[in-house]
Design an enzyme around this catalytic site. Structure first.
Site, PDB file in Angstrom:
ATOM      1  N   GLU A 122      -1.707   3.046  16.934  1.00 42.96           N
ATOM      2  CA  GLU A 122      -2.194   3.317  15.582  1.00 42.96           C
ATOM      3  C   GLU A 122      -3.713   3.141  15.526  1.00 42.96           C
ATOM      4  OE1 GLU A 122      -1.351   1.728  11.007  1.00 42.96           O
ATOM      5  OE2 GLU A 122      -0.958   0.402  12.705  1.00 42.96           O
ATOM      6  N   LYS A 198       2.532   7.516   7.646  1.00 44.32           N
ATOM      7  CA  LYS A 198       2.882   6.120   7.375  1.00 44.32           C
ATOM      8  C   LYS A 198       3.360   6.034   5.931  1.00 44.32           C
ATOM      9  CE  LYS A 198       1.238   1.415   8.213  1.00 44.32           C
ATOM     10  NZ  LYS A 198       0.146   0.606   8.810  1.00 44.32           N
ATOM     11  N   CYS A 232       3.743   1.393  12.658  1.00 44.75           N
ATOM     12  CA  CYS A 232       3.512  -0.042  12.468  1.00 44.75           C
ATOM     13  C   CYS A 232       4.392  -0.670  11.378  1.00 44.75           C
ATOM     14  CB  CYS A 232       2.021  -0.272  12.177  1.00 44.75           C
ATOM     15  SG  CYS A 232       1.486  -1.997  12.388  1.00 44.75           S
TER      16      CYS A 232
END
Length: 361
Positions: A122, A198, A232
């Site tokens: 990321e 995300k 993440c």
């Protein structure tokens, strides 16, 4: 053959149900049902004169989980998939070309081992923000977003040139209504690409950078089967990976960025849980080192790894491969998709089959 003792009380279907629930033992049917045979229908007058079965029989089906239809060689899905992870060192890059050189170095190195996938972390391109460090954080990262499409195009070239599928980690991207998103790309070796977003934004990302969460989640078809990508923080929400699993995902890729061991532990533990509950492989890759000239990106901690379900065909600790903590390196791991098929049908526990969808979605 034991049905004669219950024919006056139970219909054939009721008898079969009780045998399946182990309330009644049948010398033939009990064995068949315990070995994953499924009753398709009841046959009447199947064997005239057979008193034991009262002339009834069952039509049974046994599913061969290893069967695959014959396909053209060009479209064969691989059962063993090789995954390469980049544990990226955050360092100063004088310009975009210097970043490209480092990207290509890792793609060249990992593809040299015939890897099917390469995963970057990321926000691996964060060092380019050093030139904008005089600006407020929210403005600096929007400047970084200007590099996202050129970097994506470079990854597309590398995927074709090195014959591998690249998950580009993630990068900031300006989207609808001037919103700032955290996005990444799957660049396939055939030249096509897809985008992922995300979904959940951390408090830090929202307060310092003004990022907002995406709203699209889906699996991606590749020449190695269906995969999913969660960035993440998203791996800490089990609902997302379950949606991907319901679409047939076999491998989940998680590019992440954590600054402390606490943050990494959250990613690691949740990734391992996702591997167990979804009966899939989970690959996580992060960055190491520090960026003293980039505000809000000072330090990083990573220990990239490939996690497996927890059952006899897999490593006892559920870790197929793991990088040295906080060291720039790669790890290359083979995962066997046929073992997932075996787990789905014959595992010690069967998380996907035993879901209580009558109680929860």
């Amino acid at each position: 053959p034991n049905y004669k003792n219950y024919a006056d009380k139970l219909t054939p279907k009721e008898y079969i149900k009780k045998v399946k629930q182990r309330e009644i033992h049948d010398p033939v049917l009990s064995f068949q049902l315990s070995n994953e045979f499924h009753v398709i229908k009841v046959l009447n007058a199947y064997m005239p004169g057979d008193e034991g079965s009262q002339e009834f029989a069952t039509l049974l089906e046994w599913n061969n989980i290893y069967y695959q239809e014959k396909v053209k060689l060009l479209n064969v899905k691989k059962s063993t998939v090789r995954i390469g992870l980049v544990q990226w060192q955050m360092r100063h890059f004088s310009n975009l070309e210097a970043l490209y050189d480092q990207m290509e170095f890792f793609v060249d190195a990992i593809s040299g081992y015939s890897s099917d996938f390469i995963l970057f972390p990321e926000l691996f391109n964060a060092p380019l923000m050093a030139d904008f460090n005089h600006l407020p954080e929210a403005e600096a990262i929007r400047k970084l977003a200007e590099f996202t499409e050129p970097i994506r195009n470079k990854f597309k070239e590398l995927a074709i040139a090195y014959n591998t599928n690249i998950i580009t980690g993630s990068m900031p991207k300006i989207g609808p209504n001037n919103g700032l998103y955290n996005v990444g790309y799957l660049c396939r070796r055939d030249g096509s690409y897809d985008r992922f977003e995300k979904i959940h934004i951390t408090p830090n990302e929202a307060s310092y950078w003004g990022m907002i969460g995406g709203n699209k989640i889906k699996t991606f078809d590749t020449d190695c089967g269906k995969i999913g990508v969660l960035i993440c923080y998203d791996v800490e929400f089990p609902e997302l990976s379950r949606l991907l699993s319901d679409e047939g995902m076999n491998i989940l890729f998680v590019p992440y960025l954590t600054d402390t061991q606490n943050g990494y532990t959250r990613v690691k533990r949740c990734a391992q849980a996702r591997a167990i509950e979804n009966e899939s492989y989970v690959a996580v890759a992060g960055s190491v080192g520090n960026l003293p000239k980039v505000n809000n990106m000072d330090i990083q901690y990573a220990e990239s790894a490939v996690f497996t379900p927890s059952d006899f065909p897999f490593p006892s600790n559920g870790i197929k491969g793991q990088a040295t903590p906080n060291t720039e390196m790669t790890i290359i791991v083979d995962v066997d998709l046929d073992l997932l098929k075996q787990l789905h049908s014959y595992g010690s526990v069967r998380n996907l089959k035993d879901k209580r969808t009558d109680l929860y979605e």
